[in-house]
Structure formats: C-alpha cells, structure tokens
Design a protein around this motif. Structure first.
Motif, PDB file in Angstrom:
ATOM      1  N   ARG A 176       0.990   6.459   0.716  1.00 29.95           N
ATOM      2  CA  ARG A 176       0.366   5.210   0.638  1.00 29.95           C
ATOM      3  C   ARG A 176      -1.145   5.605   1.070  1.00 29.95           C
ATOM      4  N   LEU A 177      -2.047   4.570   0.758  1.00 28.73           N
ATOM      5  CA  LEU A 177      -3.098   4.271   1.133  1.00 28.73           C
ATOM      6  C   LEU A 177      -3.224   3.767   2.601  1.00 28.73           C
ATOM      7  N   PRO A 178      -4.514   3.872   3.082  1.00 27.94           N
ATOM      8  CA  PRO A 178      -4.822   3.249   4.369  1.00 27.94           C
ATOM      9  C   PRO A 178      -4.100   1.814   4.407  1.00 27.94           C
ATOM     10  N   TYR A 179      -3.635   1.492   5.623  1.00 25.31           N
ATOM     11  CA  TYR A 179      -3.034  -0.032   5.762  1.00 25.31           C
ATOM     12  C   TYR A 179      -3.916  -0.975   5.376  1.00 25.31           C
ATOM     13  N   ASP A 180      -5.149  -0.999   5.676  1.00 24.73           N
ATOM     14  CA  ASP A 180      -6.068  -1.958   5.516  1.00 24.73           C
ATOM     15  C   ASP A 180      -6.632  -2.144   3.936  1.00 24.73           C
ATOM     16  N   ALA A 181      -6.021  -1.283   2.989  1.00 18.46           N
ATOM     17  CA  ALA A 181      -6.289  -1.202   1.679  1.00 18.46           C
ATOM     18  C   ALA A 181      -5.605  -2.657   1.039  1.00 18.46           C
ATOM     19  N   ASP A 207      -7.799  10.106   0.497  1.00  9.14           N
ATOM     20  CA  ASP A 207      -7.523   8.871   1.002  1.00  9.14           C
ATOM     21  C   ASP A 207      -5.962   8.545   1.150  1.00  9.14           C
ATOM     22  N   TYR A 208      -5.283   9.228   0.025  1.00 11.74           N
ATOM     23  CA  TYR A 208      -3.918   9.050   0.188  1.00 11.74           C
ATOM     24  C   TYR A 208      -3.375   9.805   1.312  1.00 11.74           C
ATOM     25  N   ILE A 209      -2.170   9.124   1.853  1.00 13.71           N
ATOM     26  CA  ILE A 209      -1.640   9.776   3.205  1.00 13.71           C
ATOM     27  C   ILE A 209      -0.082  10.118   2.565  1.00 13.71           C
ATOM     28  N   VAL A 210       0.502  11.285   2.807  1.00 16.96           N
ATOM     29  CA  VAL A 210       1.657  11.723   2.493  1.00 16.96           C
ATOM     30  C   VAL A 210       2.438  12.115   3.811  1.00 16.96           C
ATOM     31  N   SER A 211       3.793  11.654   3.799  1.00 17.01           N
ATOM     32  CA  SER A 211       4.605  11.480   5.034  1.00 17.01           C
ATOM     33  C   SER A 211       5.895  11.750   4.855  1.00 17.01           C
ATOM     34  N   THR A 212       6.710  12.144   5.522  1.00 14.88           N
ATOM     35  CA  THR A 212       8.276  11.971   5.675  1.00 14.88           C
ATOM     36  C   THR A 212       8.798  11.510   6.760  1.00 14.88           C
ATOM     37  N   THR A 224       0.731  -1.130   0.074  1.00 16.10           N
ATOM     38  CA  THR A 224      -0.086  -0.129   0.379  1.00 16.10           C
ATOM     39  C   THR A 224       0.753   1.366  -0.090  1.00 16.10           C
ATOM     40  N   HIS A 225       2.059   1.302  -0.129  1.00 18.65           N
ATOM     41  CA  HIS A 225       2.947   2.447  -0.195  1.00 18.65           C
ATOM     42  C   HIS A 225       4.230   2.378  -0.966  1.00 18.65           C
ATOM     43  N   THR A 226       4.710   3.345  -1.314  1.00 18.43           N
ATOM     44  CA  THR A 226       6.090   3.585  -2.145  1.00 18.43           C
ATOM     45  C   THR A 226       6.615   4.837  -1.422  1.00 18.43           C
ATOM     46  N   GLU A 227       8.080   4.626  -0.730  1.00 17.03           N
ATOM     47  CA  GLU A 227       8.730   5.282  -0.130  1.00 17.03           C
ATOM     48  C   GLU A 227       9.964   5.768  -0.853  1.00 17.03           C
ATOM     49  N   TYR A 228      10.294   7.035  -1.223  1.00 18.10           N
ATOM     50  CA  TYR A 228      11.541   7.636  -2.020  1.00 18.10           C
ATOM     51  C   TYR A 228      12.581   8.196  -1.246  1.00 18.10           C
ATOM     52  N   ALA A 229      13.670   8.053  -1.189  1.00 18.90           N
ATOM     53  CA  ALA A 229      14.831   8.977  -0.878  1.00 18.90           C
ATOM     54  C   ALA A 229      15.174   9.769  -1.997  1.00 18.90           C
ATOM     55  N   VAL A 230      14.904  11.172  -1.918  1.00 17.15           N
ATOM     56  CA  VAL A 230      15.076  12.133  -2.836  1.00 17.15           C
ATOM     57  C   VAL A 230      16.165  13.163  -2.525  1.00 17.15           C
ATOM     58  N   TRP A 231      17.329  13.408  -3.168  1.00 15.58           N
ATOM     59  CA  TRP A 231      18.234  14.075  -2.977  1.00 15.58           C
ATOM     60  C   TRP A 231      18.384  15.360  -3.635  1.00 15.58           C
ATOM     61  N   ILE A 232      18.298  16.778  -3.166  1.00 14.81           N
ATOM     62  CA  ILE A 232      18.436  17.995  -4.069  1.00 14.81           C
ATOM     63  C   ILE A 232      19.999  18.361  -3.760  1.00 14.81           C
ATOM     64  N   TYR A 233      20.297  18.503  -5.245  1.00 16.16           N
ATOM     65  CA  TYR A 233      21.679  19.062  -5.364  1.00 16.16           C
ATOM     66  C   TYR A 233      21.894  20.580  -5.610  1.00 16.16           C
ATOM     67  N   ALA A 269      -5.119  -2.114  -4.952  1.00 10.74           N
ATOM     68  CA  ALA A 269      -5.487  -0.655  -4.906  1.00 10.74           C
ATOM     69  C   ALA A 269      -4.241   0.306  -5.206  1.00 10.74           C
ATOM     70  N   TRP A 270      -3.022  -0.565  -4.987  1.00 12.35           N
ATOM     71  CA  TRP A 270      -1.739  -0.057  -5.178  1.00 12.35           C
ATOM     72  C   TRP A 270      -0.837  -0.430  -6.168  1.00 12.35           C
ATOM     73  N   ASP A 271      -0.431   0.178  -7.028  1.00 12.81           N
ATOM     74  CA  ASP A 271       0.320  -0.292  -8.305  1.00 12.81           C
ATOM     75  C   ASP A 271       1.406   0.938  -8.887  1.00 12.81           C
ATOM     76  N   PRO A 272       2.604   1.027  -8.437  1.00 12.28           N
ATOM     77  CA  PRO A 272       3.270   2.258  -8.513  1.00 12.28           C
ATOM     78  C   PRO A 272       3.943   2.138  -9.900  1.00 12.28           C
ATOM     79  N   THR A 273       3.860   1.412 -10.596  1.00 14.80           N
ATOM     80  CA  THR A 273       4.519   1.064 -11.907  1.00 14.80           C
ATOM     81  C   THR A 273       3.857   2.167 -13.052  1.00 14.80           C
ATOM     82  N   ASN A 274       2.677   2.628 -12.759  1.00 15.39           N
ATOM     83  CA  ASN A 274       2.352   3.708 -13.764  1.00 15.39           C
ATOM     84  C   ASN A 274       2.561   5.090 -13.313  1.00 15.39           C
ATOM     85  N   ASP A 275       3.216   5.325 -12.212  1.00 20.62           N
ATOM     86  CA  ASP A 275       3.432   6.454 -11.575  1.00 20.62           C
ATOM     87  C   ASP A 275       4.695   7.082 -12.409  1.00 20.62           C
TER      88      ASP A 275
END
Length: 993
Positions: free
Chosen positions: A615-620, A560-565, A518-527, A624-630
């Motif tokens: 992510r979506l709620p943990y009980d999704a 319903d999507y939750i964004v966090s850091t 239900t989630h994808t987490e990125y580590a993004v570096w800004i230069y 309901a989650w497919d990052p390949t088209n993101d």
C-alpha cells in the motif's frame, strides 16, 4: 499351444564317423527318443515378450529400495530412511521396502532374495539372454548387503525396521517419511529359527550367484550364512514371538522346521558339505503332514511362510530319492491334474486359485517349482503336465484371461495403473484415494495380487488384497520369466527405462483478499506436491511484482510504499526492491520462515498461506494507486487459482511462474530540481528533490555537485547542509549526462534551534518516528506511525494534527512527548459471564446472546445451542457468514449448524483454527505453548500420541468444562489427540509449532 517339430532330423546322416554300424543304429535310436521326448513337452506360444517382462520385473526391485540409492534407474526414487538403526546404534539402512508400505520385514525379504537367487541359478541362460543378469545380481547384492548390516553378532539378527501400525497409518512417499522407525531383533534370549534360517538360505544362495565374478563377496555371504544357520539351529524359536510387531503382518504360522531344512539344503548347495545335506534329510521328517495323515503336506503353496514344497523339489533334484519325488509330484499333481480325487480350485478363466490374498503369487511360485522339477519327473506325461501348467499360469498373468488384461504394471494390455503402493502413488494428501486420484508413477514390472475366484478384478488402490504388490510376489514370477526367455526368446526394450516427465510439484495459487484506494492484499498459497522425487526443500520464496508508475506520477517513490503481512511468524519480506527501476517495476520478496515445515505429507502439511498487503500511505489520493498494470495482479481475482505471475523460488531456483519480461528502454528527456532556491542556517539541512522526465524513463539515476563546498555540501541523495555564510549553486545531472538542473542555496550565519521528540505507549503496541533519531531542527515535519494501526489514540502532542490519524504528522517547534494509548487486551477464559454480548432478534424467542473474547488480535465466537438461526429475517442455519450483525470490530467467519454453532473466527485479518469434533472444541491449532479444550464433559481421559504411536501425555479428567494442557518440552511436529470415555472416543490430528 504350439508344438515344434524338427522335421530335418529324418535326414541326419553320420558320414565319416569311425563307429560300428550297430553304434550308428544306437545313436539313431537315441536321437529318436530325444525327438519323441521333446515333442511330448507342450510349448508355449511366444505371444508375450518374456524378456521385456523380466526386464521390468527386475526394475520393480529398484522401486522397493530403501536407504542411500546408488545407480537407481527411477527418477522418482531417492534416498530414504537414512536413520534406520540409529535407535539401536547400528547402521540398518538399505534393503527393500516390503510391499506398498515402508516397513522392512526381514522374513519375507529374505525369502524373496532366496527365491530370486534360485531362479538365477536354475535359469541362468534366460537372465543372460535377456541382458538382465547384471540387474539380478545388483538386486541380490542390495538385499544381501542389508542382511550383512543386520547380522551384528553371531547370535544377533535385526529382523525388522519400522513399526507396522505407525507406518500403515500414513500414506505418502518413502523419501519424506516423518514417523519414527524402531528396530527389532532376534538373539539367543529371543530366538527366531525361521528368520535366521531363511536369511542363511538367502545368503548361501546368493553366494552361488557371485562365486565366479566376485569370490570375495561370495565368501563373505557364505560366512554369514553359516553363522546364521548355526544360530537358527542352536537357539530354537519362532521369530514372530520375539518380534511381536511382525505377528500382525508376517506371523510364522508353519513354525521353523521348514526353514531348518531349507537353510541346510542351500548351505549344502553352496558348500558341498555333506553334513548340511545329512542335516536336511534328518530334519525333513519334521515337516508338516497333510491333516492327520502320514504324508507330507501338499495342498498349500511355496511362499514366505512355508518352504516345505521347495524342499521337496530341491531334495528330489539333489538325491533323486523316490520319497522326495513322491512328495514333490503329489504337490504338483494337486495343482494340475489332481491327487487322490482332490484338486485345487480353478477360476473359470483357468487360474489355479489357492487364496484371495496374492492368488497370482501362489500360482506362479508353483509354476516355478513345476519348471524346476519337470526335467526329472517320473514320466514324460508328468513332465508335459507340469510344464504346461507353468505356461498356462504365466500366460494368464500376462493377459490370456477373461479380461484380456495384464496383471503386471507397465506391461501388456490394460495393465494395473493404481497398485496399492505409497511411493508410486506420489500422494501429497496422506490419503490413498487422493488427491491425486491418479497414480503419478508407473510401477514397472510389479505383479499385483490378482483377481478374485470368478476372474473379476478392480484396479483400485485401496484394495490391498487384490491390488497390492510385494517383493515376494515377483520372486518366483521372475524365475519363470527367465525360463521362458530361454525357451521362447524375447527381446528386452532398448533405452529402458526412460525418465518420467515430472508433473506439477511446487507452485503458487492466489486470490485477492482485499482491495482499496491505496492498497492491494493478496492471499498467496505455496504448495509442495513433489514426487520426482518427493522432497522437502530448505527455502520457499515468492515475489509480488507491482508497477508504481501512477504513484511516481503522484509524487511518491518506492520507499513510500508499505509492505505488510497478516501472518506474522510465517514469513519474512522485503520492502519494495527495484526490478526494472527505469520502468517503475518493483517487487517484494516473501520467504517462508525456516521453521515452517512444508512437505507432501497431508493436505494441510503440503501448503502454506501468506497474506501480503502492499500500500501507499492512507492519505494518498486514489489516483496514485492502480493495480491493473501490476504484473502479479494479472489473472488474480476473488477465487483461489494458479498464479503464474507470482513466481516461486525453491532453494534459490525459479520453479514455477514467470518474471516480468524485458521492457524497451525509455530515454530521459529532462530533469527538474525542487525547490529551485532555499535558505539555510548554519548546520541546518534540507533535501532537494530531483525529478527525471519522463516518469518511466529507463535510467532514473542522477549525480549531485555544489559550486562551493565551503558554503554548502550535498550528499548523493540530495541532502544539502549549510557550512558557512554565503551562496552556493547545487547542480543535479542525469546519469546519461544530457540534462542538468540547479538550485540556489543561501546560508545565513545563525544556528538553528533543535528540539527532541520522545514517545511512550500504553498497552500493547509501538510507535516509530520518521526521520529517525529523535532530535530535529525547528520546523521539521516528523511522522509518527502506530503499530497496530487501529484501536489507539495519540495524546500529549502540540500542533494541529488529529490524534486518530495514522500516521500522525507534527511540526517540531518545541520538545514533545507523544503518547500512543493502545486498548489493553486481556485473555479471560472462554465463557459468557463477563463479556460483551449482543442481542440479536431471533425469530423463535426474540432474543439471544453471542459471547466473544479476544486474545491478542484474535477473536473466538463460542458455541451456541439452537435448532436454527434466523437473524433479521435471514436464515443462517448451516451456512458460513462474515456479514452477520454479530460482527465486532473484525470479520467473523461463523459456521452455524442445527443444534450447535461453532466458529472459526478472524479479527483484524488474522485467524485461529479450531478443531470441532463431536462438539469438543480444541484450540489453537497449530499450538505452541498450550492446548485448550472446551466441551469435554463426555470424556474422562485425554492422551497425546506422537507419530511413532508413543503416548507422550496422558491425563485423567473429571467432568470439568475446560482443560488446558501445557506443551512445554514437547518438540514441534504432528501429533494425535485422543479423548476417551467408556462409551466412545475421538481422535484428531493437530500440530505443535
């Protein structure tokens, strides 16, 4: 060498001249003499474009400009050091940076300006012919405007801005310097006759240059020159005794006698006042002698320290006296054919070699003197010798040498590409060796120090002896070029310089930190690798784009999507916002906090990481989650790499990456309404859900209406409220007007019972309610979300929900008090005495302990002394691991090395950086409130030093194991931590937030 003959002269006749025959004879004799004299002077071959070289030498001085830049032709230079002088209440901005560093040393700067002006006076025709006179004047005005600012009182002159030590300790571009730049002066109580006399000479010489086209400016310069010379003459002293920081870089070894003569000569040339000439002649006897002899020094060369050799030439030129000619020719003979059996060393390739440090500078300064003096030499042979010497030295510098290489950046063949020059390097790593390894800018026209005495040379940036550049290196060089333009021609380049094409400056890199159902987490570096010019931006924002089509199909919406850091305090972010709602393309916008200082000043300083999870709620369901088209998922994997689909915006402008392109519109095919009927009590509300088909339709907008507002109302989001008893029909209409759906609402005359929900917490954490408010109709489903989402327990609710799920959903049928009990976390000191230990099967003795403590959501793994580490048969010595049996609740990234193990630990996805240097642990880094140490028993003094070199904290310590330094009152920035003992010391950089 080419010899130019004017054979046509034998045919010259003088018809119609009203002169006697004997006069014609005398005129022919005169022409013959002139012809013989000209033929006797060796002429250089015109194999080099001297006008182009002069053009580029003039541009070099623009690369050295400090302050607020006006009409600078280099697109990689910009304003810098705009606070110079603020420490002493004066505007000391402007002037030239000395060399490859960023100190403004007034003594060599003034000499450079004097010698440049002398070249413009002596060889004006060459500057005019090449079109460079306007640039010479611009450069001289830049330096002299600065001298005017520095001369703040008749007997006060600011002679240096910037501290040599702190300046040289940092490698980066002038535009982003962060160190303090102290100002230093001479005055009546701490005089500097050499500095004041040289600055007087520079301003007097420049006044001659500007006399015709700007007489007012010329007069201003001359007025300052007169005052400064009086200061130099009346208050005697060596400037490097007053400005002690300069002593390590430009100590006045020759004293001030030469500057008193030199300054008087230039004031005489500028004013015509015989008093200055008499003073120069009177002080001449104070110039140094060669060894223990009575003859003037002749074995060194004209440079920033000793102007004696220029004084010989100028007085010989002005007076024609034998004494000055003898001194001048003795010096020039030593550099050419030799004097009294003694001659300067020549390299095998023909370079007159005085000193390894700036060898070309000395040979070309002497070439300049040779060209000035040649026309008044005591014989045609000497004239030829001196001229020929200048030609040979210039041709060596431009490419006629064993390496067939130019020693002028951006000119000729195989020229230096890596001069020792901070701003030209365009470095972001605070390391002269890179990255980047290559020099990002061409430092056109800069004359490097030159080869060794065997003609060898390496184009290495770190070699500041052979490969540094300096303002004084180019001064005499420019004058020689102007003379040769006049003698041999040449053409300056048209449309020069062309702006450089900027390289990569701002960009993002990314990797996948974690993936789940239900989630994808990125580590993004800004230069920030800016260099055209180097700069510090106000805001940095990137966007993560996702396609929520599969979530919509499963019944979820963008809300319903939750964004966090994982990096609280580093960045702010938005919930998902629509980019192309019709095609379910959304994004979160992530912005670095304003207090994050991202600048090209070091490897760590030039980049910033932000870990973002969507992510979506943990009980999704997983469906309901497919990052390949993101959009932003494309090309991102477990390794850090450029991420063009995570676009970066700097100061509101897209500077890197690509946004999702336009999508073909998808037509609406229908709309449904759920539920299609429902019953409400008075004042009770219910939400109707409208679903537009297909899920990726371009236009998802709908409007709502009711058949009877007196029975039930409906909001723009489908919330229906019962008003009075009866039946109403709610209609939803697609925005394109093509499709409708209805739901029948029955309102009964019965008030709905309402209840309240209150929450409390035990420990560090919080609970949020959805819907918000706390008062709900009976039967309402309320969602409680715990933050952080682990190590907690819900208690005190009624219903069937489990107390360990997050979020927790309850049905409100009575007043509820719900408590979230979070594990309380304490912060003990480091150690093993009272903390949980884990026994591991070591293969040497069968047991061992790892101690751990927690601070908030960060865990530390302490040091453990061992010769090697093998756990469950796996050798972990000298390795990084996050999969050891020692892991407790979170991910530990532990570095084990023989004899000692230190850890960079992570807990619940957050991390703390610790400094390990010679078995001393310093944490956290960056620090905010305090800095802690462990393993400092070998040291007895701890110091914190700012970038100006000032010690702002110092403490004597005993042999205690730990130390805590409070940081209250110390402003954020980069600092140096030094630990010392009688036997050793260590130095480490850290950051205070």
């Amino acid at each position: 060498m080419e010899v130019i003959f004017i054979s046509q002269w034998k045919d010259i006749a003088f018809p119609k001249l009203n002169v006697k025959p004997q006069s014609i004879f005398l005129m022919r004799k005169l022409m013959t003499f002139i012809l013989i004299y000209l033929v006797s002077i060796p002429m250089a071959s015109a194999q080099y474009n001297y006008a182009e070289a002069l053009q580029k030498s003039m541009l070099f001085y623009e690369a050295q400009q400090s302050g607020e830049l006006n009409n600078n032709r280099l697109n990689w230079r910009d304003d810098s050091a705009l606070d110079d002088g603020s420490d002493v209440g004066h505007d000391l901005t402007g002037g030239w940076y000395d060399a490859g560093d960023h100190v403004k040393f007034g003594f060599p700067m003034a000499f450079s300006a004097t010698l440049l002006a002398w070249g413009g006076i002596e060889f004006e025709d060459g500057y005019v012919a090449s079109g460079q006179m306007e640039y010479l004047k611009s450069n001289l005005r830049w330096a002299n405007d600065y001298f005017i600012k520095c001369h703040t009182a008749p007997n006060e002159l600011w002679g240096q801005v910037g501290n040599g030590g702190t300046d040289h300790a940092w490698w980066g571009s002038a535009e982003v310097m962060q160190m303090e730049r102290p100002s230093y002066k001479i005055d009546a109580s701490s005089p500097g006759s050499d500095l004041a006399g040289e600055t007087a000479a520079a301003m007097a010489a420049a006044s001659i240059i500007f006399q015709d086209d700007d007489p007012s400016y010329s007069s201003t310069l001359l007025s300052h020159a007169i005052e400064l010379y009086d200061f130099a003459d009346n208050y005697r002293g060596v400037y490097s005794d007053a400005i002690t920081d300069a002593a390590g870089y430009y100590r006045s070894f020759s004293g001030y006698a030469d500057e008193l003569v030199w300054g008087a000569i230039w004031l005489y040339k500028a004013t015509g006042d015989e008093a200055y000439l008499n003073k120069a002649i009177s002080y001449y006897e104070n110039l140094s002698n060669e060894g223990q002899s009575t003859i003037k020094s002749y074995k060194w060369g004209l440079a920033w320290d000793d102007k004696s050799y220029g004084c010989y030439i100028l007085l010989a030129q002005i007076t024609g006296d034998t004494e000055y000619k003898q001194d001048a020719e003795r010096h020039l003979d030593y550099w050419t054919t030799g004097y009294d059996g003694d001659r300067i060393t020549y390299t095998p390739g023909g370079l007159a070699y005085l000193d390894v440090w700036g060898a070309l500078r000395y040979s070309l300064n002497t070439s300049f003197l040779a060209l000035v003096y040649s026309p008044i030499a005591t014989s045609s042979t000497k004239s030829s010798t001196y001229y020929d010497f200048a030609v040979s030295q210039m041709e060596y510098a431009l490419g006629d040498n064993p390496r067939n290489s130019s020693y002028v950046c951006g000119f000729g063949n195989n020229f230096p590409e890596n001069p020792h020059h901070r701003t030209a390097h365009g470095c972001w790593s605070n390391n002269q060796n890179g990255p980047p390894e290559f020099t990002r800018h061409t430092l056109y026209g800069a004359l490097v120090g030159g080869p060794n005495n065997d003609d060898s040379y390496e184009d290495e940036r770190s070699n500041y002896i052979n490969n540094e550049v300096a303002c004084d290196y180019n001064a005499g060089f420019s004058g020689v070029l102007a003379k040769f333009v006049d003698d041999f021609g040449g053409t300056a380049l048209s449309n020069f310089p062309t702006p450089e094409t900027p390289g990569e400056e701002f960009f993002t890199e990314a990797k996948l930190n974690a993936e789940g159902g239900t989630h994808t987490e990125y580590a993004v570096w800004i230069y920030n690798h800016t260099a055209w010019p180097s700069r510090i931006a106000d805001s940095h924002t990137f966007r993560l784009f996702i396609d929520i089509s599969e979530g919509v199909s499963a019944g979820y919406s963008a809300s319903d999507y939750i964004v966090s850091t994982n990096n609280s305090g580093v960045a702010t972010f938005t919930p998902l916002m629509a980019w192309d709602a019709g095609n379910n393309i959304y994004y979160t916008e992530v912005t670095l906090n304003s207090d994050i200082f991202l600048w090209p000043g070091g490897q760590g300083e030039s980049r910033q990481e932000v870990q973002m999870r969507v992510r979506l709620p943990y009980d999704a369901p997983n469906s309901a989650w497919d990052p390949t088209n993101d959009w932003s998922y494309q090309g991102v994997n477990g390794s850090l790499s450029k991420s063009p689909n995570i676009p970066l915006y700097v100061d509101g402008e897209l500077v890197f990456g690509d946004e999702p392109g336009p999508v073909d519109p998808v037509d609406v095919t229908g709309v449904t309404l759920s539920p299609n009927s429902t019953e409400l009590r008075l004042n009770q509300s219910a939400t109707l859900i409208a679903t537009v088909a297909p899920a990726n339709a371009t236009n998802q907008g709908v409007s709502w209406s009711t058949s009877d507002n007196s029975v039930a109302t409906v909001s723009s989001t489908g919330v229906v409220t019962g008003i009075s008893e009866g039946t109403a029909t709610i209609t939803v209409t697609t925005d394109d007007g093509g499709y409708t759906a209805t739901s029948e609402i029955t309102v009964i005359d019965e008030e709905v019972e309402q209840f309240t929900v209150t929450t409390s917490t035990i420990g560090t954490g919080s609970v949020s309610l959805s819907p918000t408010g706390g008062t709900y109709d009976a039967g309402t489903m309320v969602t409680l979300t715990a933050n952080p989402g682990s190590n907690y327990q819900f208690t005190g609710w009624s219903g069937d929900a489990s107390g360990t799920t997050n979020p927790l959903t309850v049905t409100v049928n009575s007043d509820l008090v719900i408590t979230a009990s979070f594990e309380e976390i304490t912060v003990p000191p480091l150690g093993c005495e009272s903390y949980e230990t884990i026994s591991l099967p070591f293969d040497n003795d069968g047991s061992g302990d790892f101690c751990w403590v927690t601070s908030g959501n960060i865990s530390f793994i302490n040091s453990w002394n061992l010769d090697e580490l093998t756990i469950n048969g796996v050798d972990y010595t000298n390795t990084w691991s996050n999969s050891l049996p020692a892991r407790i609740d979170g991910n530990y990234y532990i570095h084990y090395s023989a004899s000692v193990a230190w850890a960079h630990a992570e807990f619940n996805g957050s991390s703390v950086a610790m400094i390990n240097n010679d078995q001393m642990l310093i944490y956290p880094n960056p620090a905010s409130e305090e800095l802690r140490f462990k393993g400092i028993t070998e040291y007895n003094l701890i110091s914190i030093i700012d970038t100006s070199g000032k010690t702002i904290y110092e403490k004597q310590i005993d042999s205690s194991e730990e130390l805590t330094i409070p940081l209250n009152g110390i402003k954020p920035g980069v600092y140096i931590l030094k630990a010392q003992s009688a036997q050793k010391e260590i130095v480490k950089q850290f950051i205070i937030e």
